[in-house]
Design a protein around this motif. Structure first.
Motif: not given
Length: 152
Positions: A50-51, A65-71, A76-80, A129-133
């Motif tokens: 998703s963008h 928790l997170f925003t699209s600015n840091e995505k 890898c197949g998961w949101p990062s 860093q990669r937050y793989c969520i």
């Protein structure tokens, strides 16, 4: 190291429910991932590619928790994400399950499992860093949806 290499308890859990309440409120897949630290299959989640601009909330409690600015696209197949919205919104646990040494990421508000964070993989992000969520751990409130009430 993420969280100073220690378990982070910066924010106390504020949402406390019984196991029966969680099972009633969450779908079986949501329960498996959020409450039992499961993992969805790669490339199957709603947000991995998703963008859409917006804020990602915890699907269990609604904490931001997170925003699209840091995505970013890690493929890898998961949101990062390269960072959480605010450091106190997530907490970290040293995870040695499945024969791996990882850092688990949990929602600081309800203690739900979100995914893991990895460092030093060479992505060109500000934190390396990669937050793989897991997508199923998140709910995206799109920039255009914010403030539009409970529609959605």
């Amino acid at each position: 190291m993420v969280g100073g290499g220690q378990e982070s308890t910066a924010a106390a859990t504020t949402v406390q429910k019984t196991d029966a309440q969680w099972r009633e409120e969450l779908t079986p897949e949501e329960y498996h991932v959020l409450r039992q630290a499961g993992t969805e299959r790669p490339y199957t989640g709603e947000y991995w590619d998703s963008h859409t601009e917006g804020v990602y909330q915890c699907r269990a409690c609604g904490a931001e928790l997170f925003t699209s600015n840091e995505k970013f696209d890690s493929h890898c197949g998961w949101p990062s994400f390269w960072a959480p919205l605010a450091e106190g919104n997530v907490r970290y646990i040293h995870d040695r399950t499945l024969g791996m040494d990882r850092i688990e990421v949990r929602c600081a508000s309800c203690d739900s499992h979100l995914g893991h964070v990895f460092e030093g993989e060479g992505y060109g992000t500000p934190t390396d860093q990669r937050y793989c969520i897991n997508s199923v751990s998140l709910r995206l409130v799109g920039k255009d949806d914010a403030g539009s009430g409970s529609e959605g």
